[in-house]
Scaffold this active site. Sequence first.
Site, mmCIF file in Angstrom:
data_model
loop_
_atom_site.group_PDB
_atom_site.id
_atom_site.type_symbol
_atom_site.label_atom_id
_atom_site.label_comp_id
_atom_site.label_asym_id
_atom_site.label_seq_id
_atom_site.Cartn_x
_atom_site.Cartn_y
_atom_site.Cartn_z
ATOM 1 N N ARG A 226 -19.946 -29.010 -27.282
ATOM 2 C CA ARG A 226 -18.708 -29.077 -26.512
ATOM 3 C C ARG A 226 -17.691 -29.939 -27.270
ATOM 4 O O ARG A 226 -18.075 -30.929 -27.920
ATOM 5 C CB ARG A 226 -18.956 -29.716 -25.133
ATOM 6 C CG ARG A 226 -19.657 -28.819 -24.136
ATOM 7 C CD ARG A 226 -18.794 -27.630 -23.691
ATOM 8 N NE ARG A 226 -19.447 -26.811 -22.691
ATOM 9 C CZ ARG A 226 -20.140 -25.690 -22.940
ATOM 10 N NH1 ARG A 226 -20.271 -25.247 -24.174
ATOM 11 N NH2 ARG A 226 -20.673 -24.999 -21.954
ATOM 12 N N HIS A 274 -15.275 -20.691 -30.115
ATOM 13 C CA HIS A 274 -16.336 -20.786 -29.085
ATOM 14 C C HIS A 274 -17.126 -19.466 -28.995
ATOM 15 O O HIS A 274 -17.213 -18.853 -27.935
ATOM 16 C CB HIS A 274 -15.735 -21.168 -27.720
ATOM 17 C CG HIS A 274 -16.751 -21.751 -26.778
ATOM 18 N ND1 HIS A 274 -16.484 -22.787 -25.921
ATOM 19 C CD2 HIS A 274 -18.060 -21.430 -26.557
ATOM 20 C CE1 HIS A 274 -17.559 -23.076 -25.210
ATOM 21 N NE2 HIS A 274 -18.538 -22.248 -25.584
HETATM 22 P P1 NDP Z 1 -30.911 -28.212 -22.940
HETATM 23 O O1 NDP Z 1 -30.601 -28.843 -21.637
HETATM 24 O O2 NDP Z 1 -32.059 -27.266 -23.024
HETATM 25 O O3 NDP Z 1 -31.151 -29.328 -24.049
HETATM 26 C C1 NDP Z 1 -30.372 -30.478 -24.133
HETATM 27 C C2 NDP Z 1 -30.990 -31.429 -25.135
HETATM 28 O O4 NDP Z 1 -30.108 -32.554 -25.289
HETATM 29 C C3 NDP Z 1 -32.345 -31.987 -24.669
HETATM 30 O O5 NDP Z 1 -33.202 -32.122 -25.763
HETATM 31 C C4 NDP Z 1 -31.955 -33.353 -24.114
HETATM 32 O O6 NDP Z 1 -32.982 -34.329 -24.194
HETATM 33 C C5 NDP Z 1 -30.844 -33.746 -25.075
HETATM 34 N N1 NDP Z 1 -30.013 -34.792 -24.472
HETATM 35 C C6 NDP Z 1 -29.317 -34.753 -23.309
HETATM 36 N N2 NDP Z 1 -28.705 -35.926 -23.084
HETATM 37 C C7 NDP Z 1 -29.032 -36.725 -24.132
HETATM 38 C C8 NDP Z 1 -28.728 -38.061 -24.464
HETATM 39 N N3 NDP Z 1 -27.961 -38.828 -23.687
HETATM 40 N N4 NDP Z 1 -29.257 -38.570 -25.602
HETATM 41 C C9 NDP Z 1 -30.063 -37.817 -26.383
HETATM 42 N N5 NDP Z 1 -30.379 -36.533 -26.124
HETATM 43 C C10 NDP Z 1 -29.879 -36.000 -25.009
HETATM 44 O O7 NDP Z 1 -29.559 -27.482 -23.425
HETATM 45 P P2 NDP Z 1 -29.401 -26.220 -24.359
HETATM 46 O O8 NDP Z 1 -30.153 -26.472 -25.608
HETATM 47 O O9 NDP Z 1 -29.668 -24.968 -23.616
HETATM 48 O O10 NDP Z 1 -27.814 -26.248 -24.617
HETATM 49 C C11 NDP Z 1 -27.191 -27.357 -25.217
HETATM 50 C C12 NDP Z 1 -25.675 -27.230 -25.101
HETATM 51 O O11 NDP Z 1 -25.189 -26.240 -26.011
HETATM 52 C C13 NDP Z 1 -25.134 -26.753 -23.761
HETATM 53 O O12 NDP Z 1 -25.100 -27.802 -22.827
HETATM 54 C C14 NDP Z 1 -23.747 -26.252 -24.113
HETATM 55 O O13 NDP Z 1 -22.823 -27.305 -24.011
HETATM 56 C C15 NDP Z 1 -23.878 -25.864 -25.582
HETATM 57 N N6 NDP Z 1 -23.711 -24.423 -25.755
HETATM 58 C C16 NDP Z 1 -22.680 -23.972 -26.538
HETATM 59 C C17 NDP Z 1 -22.503 -22.634 -26.733
HETATM 60 C C18 NDP Z 1 -21.454 -22.132 -27.646
HETATM 61 O O14 NDP Z 1 -21.229 -20.922 -27.697
HETATM 62 N N7 NDP Z 1 -20.806 -22.986 -28.409
HETATM 63 C C19 NDP Z 1 -23.368 -21.636 -26.093
HETATM 64 C C20 NDP Z 1 -24.450 -22.212 -25.345
HETATM 65 C C21 NDP Z 1 -24.598 -23.557 -25.173
HETATM 66 P P3 NDP Z 1 -34.369 -34.157 -23.379
HETATM 67 O O15 NDP Z 1 -35.089 -33.039 -24.093
HETATM 68 O O16 NDP Z 1 -34.995 -35.459 -23.544
HETATM 69 O O17 NDP Z 1 -33.965 -33.777 -21.981
HETATM 70 C C1 OXD Z 2 -22.430 -21.897 -22.627
HETATM 71 C C2 OXD Z 2 -21.299 -21.593 -23.462
HETATM 72 O O1 OXD Z 2 -22.577 -23.051 -22.236
HETATM 73 O O2 OXD Z 2 -20.975 -20.404 -23.578
HETATM 74 O O3 OXD Z 2 -23.209 -20.989 -22.343
HETATM 75 O O4 OXD Z 2 -20.702 -22.468 -24.078
#
Ligand code: NDP
Ligand code: OXD
Length: 310
Positions: A226, A274
């Site tokens: 993001r 994006h």
């Molecule tokens: P998940 O919820 O599966 O994974 C999030 C990861 O981030 C976990 O490993 C979590 O740790 C870690 N995390 C969260 N907070 C912290 C913190 N404070 N410190 C350290 N680590 C942290 O999310 P996804 O992998 O499915 O997606 C990640 C992000 O990708 C989405 O939230 C979205 O914003 C972005 N995205 C972007 C897209 C694009 O097209 N650009 C498309 C899809 C997603 P833990 O494992 O310990 O919980």
């Molecule tokens: C998502 C994205 O969060 O598209 O799925 O960014």
Amino acid sequence: MALIYVSSWSDGDLWRKALVPLLPGEELRVWPDTGDVTEIDCALAWRPPFGSLAKLPNLKLIANLGAGVDYLMQDPDLPRGVPIVRLVDPLMTEQMTEYVVLAVMTGLRRLRDYLDLQREGTWVEIERDVHPPSQRTVGILGMGELGRDAARKLKAIGYRVQGWSRSPKRIRGIPCAHGRERMVDFVGACDALVCLLPLTPETTGILNRDLFGAMKPGAYLVNAARGGHLVDADLLAALESGHLSGAFLDVFHTEPLPAGHPFWTHPKVTVTPHIAALTLPAMIGGIVDNYRRMQAGQPLLNVIDLAQGY
Ligand code: NDP
Ligand code: OXD
């Protein structure tokens, strides 16, 4: 009961077409044509107008039609106590991994520089000092659904890969660290750093001057999570000083990225709109499964932890 598609961004008809065959007999409405609001038990939401979900008094499930729920979390009137599930799908994960591999290789293989040289018709090896993947470390911030897959595939290419998350992880062949106190050491080892964190109060602005200062000179940044993770001015300063070699960015504070933003024309920044992992109606299966689970009183999958914000 009925479902409703609520979005200020995209067209509900695409989702209606995908859903109707999977939920025969169920009615899918499209916001703002709510009909009798008391009949609606499930909202399929992508960036819903703030306050819209609060108008649905019998909501039992909010299904976020994307992986990140940060926008939803900002709704001051988000109904409390209604479970929120998010989209997790192999098609999403595959796309993101492809994007991350592209971005990391673009940075580490100096693709932008070679494209510039091609435009000039110049045949020159920029670096005689060879760094094969086994001598490069790629760090992934966020080892969730998307981060883990990208890490495994980068590892399969031959990079040294390490992951960072909030809670401890054990992943074969991929050393993992967790917690803020490990962050400086973690990023200091990386030739390329990829952000795949959710946007929460804890992670907002995490890609900032301090983090860049802790990175190796010449390291490359990829942000596919993001725009709110990145302090734009701090990145620009780190690029100007030459401390970072470049950045590959898919997400921005304001989208579309405003005309005139320095990222558009920066020679070390690659901008994509994006598109790292697009949400497709073909990904609806998990949402339908959760709707059926909700109806049957079974445990839901991919539920958001409201306290953690992701
Ligand atoms: P998940 O919820 O599966 O994974 C999030 C990861 O981030 C976990 O490993 C979590 O740790 C870690 N995390 C969260 N907070 C912290 C913190 N404070 N410190 C350290 N680590 C942290 O999310 P996804 O992998 O499915 O997606 C990640 C992000 O990708 C989405 O939230 C979205 O914003 C972005 N995205 C972007 C897209 C694009 O097209 N650009 C498309 C899809 C997603 P833990 O494992 O310990 O919980
Ligand atoms: C998502 C994205 O969060 O598209 O799925 O960014």
